[in-house]
Design a protein around this motif. Structure first.
Motif, mmCIF file in Angstrom:
data_model
loop_
_atom_site.group_PDB
_atom_site.id
_atom_site.type_symbol
_atom_site.label_atom_id
_atom_site.label_comp_id
_atom_site.label_asym_id
_atom_site.label_seq_id
_atom_site.Cartn_x
_atom_site.Cartn_y
_atom_site.Cartn_z
ATOM 1 N N HIS A 62 2.397 1.670 -3.383
ATOM 2 C CA HIS A 62 1.360 2.103 -4.333
ATOM 3 C C HIS A 62 1.070 3.596 -4.188
ATOM 4 O O HIS A 62 1.019 4.337 -5.170
ATOM 5 C CB HIS A 62 0.090 1.295 -4.084
ATOM 6 C CG HIS A 62 -1.134 1.906 -4.677
ATOM 7 N ND1 HIS A 62 -1.355 1.935 -6.056
ATOM 8 C CD2 HIS A 62 -2.193 2.562 -4.123
ATOM 9 C CE1 HIS A 62 -2.490 2.564 -6.298
ATOM 10 N NE2 HIS A 62 -3.021 2.961 -5.136
ATOM 11 N N GLN A 63 0.911 4.030 -2.957
ATOM 12 C CA GLN A 63 0.635 5.443 -2.694
ATOM 13 C C GLN A 63 1.790 6.313 -3.218
ATOM 14 O O GLN A 63 1.567 7.382 -3.798
ATOM 15 C CB GLN A 63 0.464 5.656 -1.186
ATOM 16 C CG GLN A 63 -0.846 5.142 -0.632
ATOM 17 C CD GLN A 63 -1.970 6.155 -0.795
ATOM 18 O OE1 GLN A 63 -1.866 7.289 -0.358
ATOM 19 N NE2 GLN A 63 -3.025 5.759 -1.489
ATOM 20 N N ILE A 76 3.958 16.062 -1.400
ATOM 21 C CA ILE A 76 3.341 14.756 -1.123
ATOM 22 C C ILE A 76 4.312 13.637 -1.479
ATOM 23 O O ILE A 76 4.523 12.698 -0.689
ATOM 24 C CB ILE A 76 2.009 14.613 -1.886
ATOM 25 C CG1 ILE A 76 0.962 15.580 -1.278
ATOM 26 C CG2 ILE A 76 1.499 13.172 -1.843
ATOM 27 C CD1 ILE A 76 -0.329 15.678 -2.056
ATOM 28 N N ARG A 97 6.315 10.867 0.857
ATOM 29 C CA ARG A 97 6.321 9.409 0.635
ATOM 30 C C ARG A 97 7.751 8.876 0.711
ATOM 31 O O ARG A 97 8.004 7.830 1.319
ATOM 32 C CB ARG A 97 5.741 9.059 -0.745
ATOM 33 C CG ARG A 97 4.288 9.373 -0.907
ATOM 34 C CD ARG A 97 3.421 8.512 -0.008
ATOM 35 N NE ARG A 97 2.413 9.380 0.604
ATOM 36 C CZ ARG A 97 1.519 8.986 1.458
ATOM 37 N NH1 ARG A 97 1.509 7.717 1.867
ATOM 38 N NH2 ARG A 97 0.642 9.824 1.951
ATOM 39 N N TRP A 113 0.837 -1.210 0.000
ATOM 40 C CA TRP A 113 0.000 0.000 0.000
ATOM 41 C C TRP A 113 0.869 1.255 0.000
ATOM 42 O O TRP A 113 0.626 2.203 -0.756
ATOM 43 C CB TRP A 113 -0.906 -0.041 1.224
ATOM 44 C CG TRP A 113 -1.617 1.249 1.549
ATOM 45 C CD1 TRP A 113 -1.427 2.024 2.616
ATOM 46 C CD2 TRP A 113 -2.610 1.897 0.757
ATOM 47 N NE1 TRP A 113 -2.246 3.124 2.601
ATOM 48 C CE2 TRP A 113 -2.981 3.055 1.439
ATOM 49 C CE3 TRP A 113 -3.207 1.602 -0.487
ATOM 50 C CZ2 TRP A 113 -3.950 3.941 0.940
ATOM 51 C CZ3 TRP A 113 -4.164 2.491 -0.962
ATOM 52 C CH2 TRP A 113 -4.535 3.646 -0.253
#
Lengths: 173, 588
Positions: free
Chosen positions: B52-53, B84, B88, B49
């Protein structure tokens, strides 16, 4: 023990579904269309509150009674000191009424959090970690933090996905 | 053999089962804790996840840069998307995520991307549409990296999950095996429990039967049985006991023994109980036990025993046996013995008296010769001299003189005859041949006849008869015997009286009796002689030198008594007074 293993698998599957791109918009279809937000606004609250939409800047958020919480997180090592305000203080100030709050992050990650969480636990919206203001290129400017170390019940992946960082919008339903 | 089997089934098997049960339970619990804690820890990674993000963030930054190039997005939008993506990358460089990337071997790639982000930062911060191609070119490796990393993460996570599930399954299989073992051990335990319960029930049943039998024994015992505890309270009281004491068990059990009946408060019984409580056995025989509402007591034998259990004295037990019959028999024996003794004494006395009589008779006969020589000599001499004179006088003798001398000779012969008579009488009396023929007589006549006869024998002695009353002295008697008695008394009085003193015969009487006193002025009889005067062959001190058999007074009293009369020596009189008393006619 078998049951618990089953729960674990289901949890993993749920997360996989939630991981689909644009999931929040598509699944709920009720996220309020983004109004133009002026640059100073850190948090926008919509839904069943006094007034349809409330935009709060850093000053307004700092005006809420500050709370400190020491806890570990699942994405970092060791314990950290978080400073922010209690979610329920904010919601009470806005006379929010509803079963749950949809928290939306800057990357459009959206999660429904039951209103009960904020009353059962001292859930805070943190703006500072270890005396450093959270920045947007890390987990900031706002991060929903649960008192994970104080309650064993919170040490569960079904709570872990409610830790929304880069929070910018709350929709009370 | 059976005993060994019992030990194995009764003790060793359950013990082993319990041990197995405990060990298996411990292992199962340990396994379960392991599984539980593994689930908690392992559940927190979700790298697929995250990657993916991150990929989405990179793609959106790229897209926003393109839109900005076309003038459809502003610098703020680019800055937001860059931030953003930066967040990450920062996340991936943070503790757990970084370690995972290292594990799947993408850490070098991540470092390069992080460097690229640092390089891009100024461009993003001061973005102008002209920067877009360069930005997009810089972002190109990001998508590829995230895609490949996600691929590897997926494989790693699935491998991990598969491995974990396999471990869980293995652990669960173990737990299942343990549970089966626990079930078997539990089954064995349950079985032994059932067996033990059955055995216990059987034993209880047997115990109950034995107890019932013991109770039956105690209640059927003819002997009274009671038990007391250390406090002296009665704990057992059987039927025989209740009957003997007259109180049922209900009124005895639980109460102090001394309160139940007074019998148990007697010091000997109390001591017996106390000794038994101290561990000493004792017994008592023929104790009288008075029962309520019964006059005669039972006589009981008691035996006291301490009541021991494994050497500890719990109390005392008392056996009481009704020995009244034995007591009665003993009493009877004693009475018989007493009577027998009495009888023996009586017989001995009879024998003694018979012997005495025999001795007297022997004495009598032994004395007879002496008496004959002594007593008979005088009358014979009198008769002889009278007859000699008659012969000498021959024809010269006047008829008066002849008559007088012949009379004297006859009188002497008559005296001799009486002497023989009295001796024979004594013999007859001893032989029990002397009887009395009682008729109505006048005591005055008898006194007159005897006095006249005595005057004739001893003319020199004055004999006076006095009548105290004038009426007839009619008495019931054998006149021969009465005469003999009076003769005896009178001849004694004459014999022992000093010369020239009179002898008095005094008649008197009352409604029942008539009496005849014979009195002389002789010296009083010595005190020590008085008692023996009437004994056979007794001769007092005053009789020395005077002819006599020593039988006269004995005969006189015996004859008087045979007729319901008596002969006594009157005390306190001047001189000596003997009294003959005879019953009045019609008054006896």
């Amino acid at each position: 023990m078998l049951i618990k293993a089953g729960v674990l698998l289901t949890g993993l599957m749920l997360i996989s579904i939630a991981a689909l791109p644009g999931h929040a918009d598509v699944k709920h279809g009720r996220t309020t269309p983004k109004e133009p937000i002026d640059k100073s606004t850190l948090l926008q609250i919509t839904g069943q509150i006094a007034g349809s939409t409330v935009n709060l800047d850093r000053e307004a958020l700092y005006a809420l009674p500050p709370t400190t919480l020491v806890t570990s997180t699942v994405v970092t090592d060791g314990q950290h000191t978080f400073t922010g305000f209690l979610m329920r203080d904010l919601l009470e100030q806005l006379a929010a009424e509803g079963d749950h709050v949809t928290a939306v992050a800057l990357n459009d990650y959206a999660v429904d959090i039951p209103m009960a969480d904020f009353y059962d636990f001292d859930v805070i919206v943190a703006y500072r970690m270890d005396d450093q203001t959270l920045s947007r290129d890390d987990k900031g400017p706002l991060w929903i933090v649960y008192p994970r170390d104080d309650h064993e019940a919170l040490q569960d992946i079904r709570y872990d996905y409610r830790w929304v960082w880069q929070l910018y919008q709350l929709d009370v339903q | 053999m059976r005993r060994v089997g019992n030990t194995i089934f009764g003790v060793i098997l359950p013990l082993v089962a319990v041990l197995v049960f405990a060990v298996l339970l411990t292992f199962s619990l340990m396994r379960m804790f392991e599984v539980e804690s593994a689930m908690r820890v392992e559940a927190e990674k979700n790298m697929l996840w995250v990657l993916h993000q991150s990929e989405v963030a990179a793609l959106r930054l790229s897209a926003t840069a393109m839109l900005a190039e076309l003038g459809k997005a502003g610098a703020d939008d680019v800055s937001l998307r860059f931030d953003i993506l930066a967040s990450r990358v920062a996340l991936l460089n943070d503790g757990p995520q970084r370690r995972f990337i290292e594990k799947i071997g993408f850490d070098d790639d991540l470092d390069r991307l992080s460097d690229a982000m640092v390089e891009m930062a100024p461009t993003a911060a001061h973005f102008s549409p002209g920067d877009a191609p360069r930005l997009r070119a810089a972002l190109a490796p990001f998508s590829r990296f995230f895609g490949r990393a996600a691929n590897a993460a997926m494989i790693a996570e699935w491998d991990d999950l598969g491995g974990r599930l396999e471990t869980y399954r293995a652990q669960l299989r173990q737990i299942i095996a343990f549970l089966i073992g626990i079930m078997v051990a539990g089954g064995i335990l349950a079985l032994t429990l059932v067996l033990a319960l059955r055995q216990t029930r059987q034993r209880n049943h047997m115990l109950r039967r034995e107890r019932d039998f013991s109770a039956l024994l105690i209640s059927s015992s003819g002997e009274g049985i009671l038990a007391v505890d250390h406090a002296g309270r009665c704990t057992l009281w059987n039927g025989a006991m209740a009957e003997m004491v007259g109180k049922p068990a209900k009124q005895a059990v639980g109460r102090a023994l001394t309160e139940v009946a007074g019998f148990f408060d007697i010091s000997t019984v109390r001591r017996g109980v106390a000794q038994a409580l101290d561990g000493e056995t004792s017994q008592q025989t023929l104790q009288p036990l008075f029962q309520q509402g019964r006059d005669a007591p039972l006589h009981v034998d008691l035996r006291f025993f301490p009541l021991r259990d494994d050497g500890v004295i719990l109390g005392a037990i008392v056996f009481i046996y009704d020995a009244s019959d034995r007591h009665t028999a003993q009493q009877q024996d004693a009475a018989d013995r007493d009577r027998l003794e009495e009888l023996v004494v009586e017989r001995t006395r009879d024998l003694d008296s018979a012997l005495q009589r025999e001795k007297s008779a022997a004495d009598l006969y032994r004395n007879f010769a002496a008496m004959v020589s002594h007593q008979f000599r005088t009358p014979l001499a009198v008769a002889d001299s009278a007859l000699q004179r008659l012969i000498r006088r021959g024809t010269r003798a006047a008829p008066d003189e002849v008559a007088e001398r012949a009379g004297r000779a006859r009188s002497a012969i008559a005296g001799l005859t009486r002497l023989v008579e009295s001796t024979l009488d004594a013999a007859r009396l001893d032989a029990g041949q002397l009887g009395a023929r009682r008729v109505k007589c006048d005591l005055g006549d008898i006194a007159e006849v005897v006095s006249a006869r005595q005057r004739e024998a001893t003319p020199e002695r004055k004999i006076m008869i006095q009548y105290a009353i004038t009426e007839h002295y009619s008495v019931l008697c054998d006149p021969t015997h009465a005469e003999q008695v009076l003769e005896n008394l009178l001849s004694n009085a004459v014999k022992y009286a000093p010369p020239d003193t009179p002898v008095s015969v005094i008649l008197h009487g009352n409604a029942q009796h008539a009496s005849c006193d014979v009195h002389n002025a002789g010296a009083p009889i010595a005190e020590e002689d008085r008692e023996h005067l009437f004994e056979r062959n007794y001769r007092g001190a005053s009789s020395v030198g005077i002819a006599g058999t020593g039988i006269g007074l004995f005969m006189a009293r015996t004859l008087a008594r045979m007729q319901g009369g008596e002969v006594t020596l009157q005390p306190f009189s001047e001189g000596v007074t003997f009294r003959m008393t005879l019953p009045r006619f019609g008054r006896e």
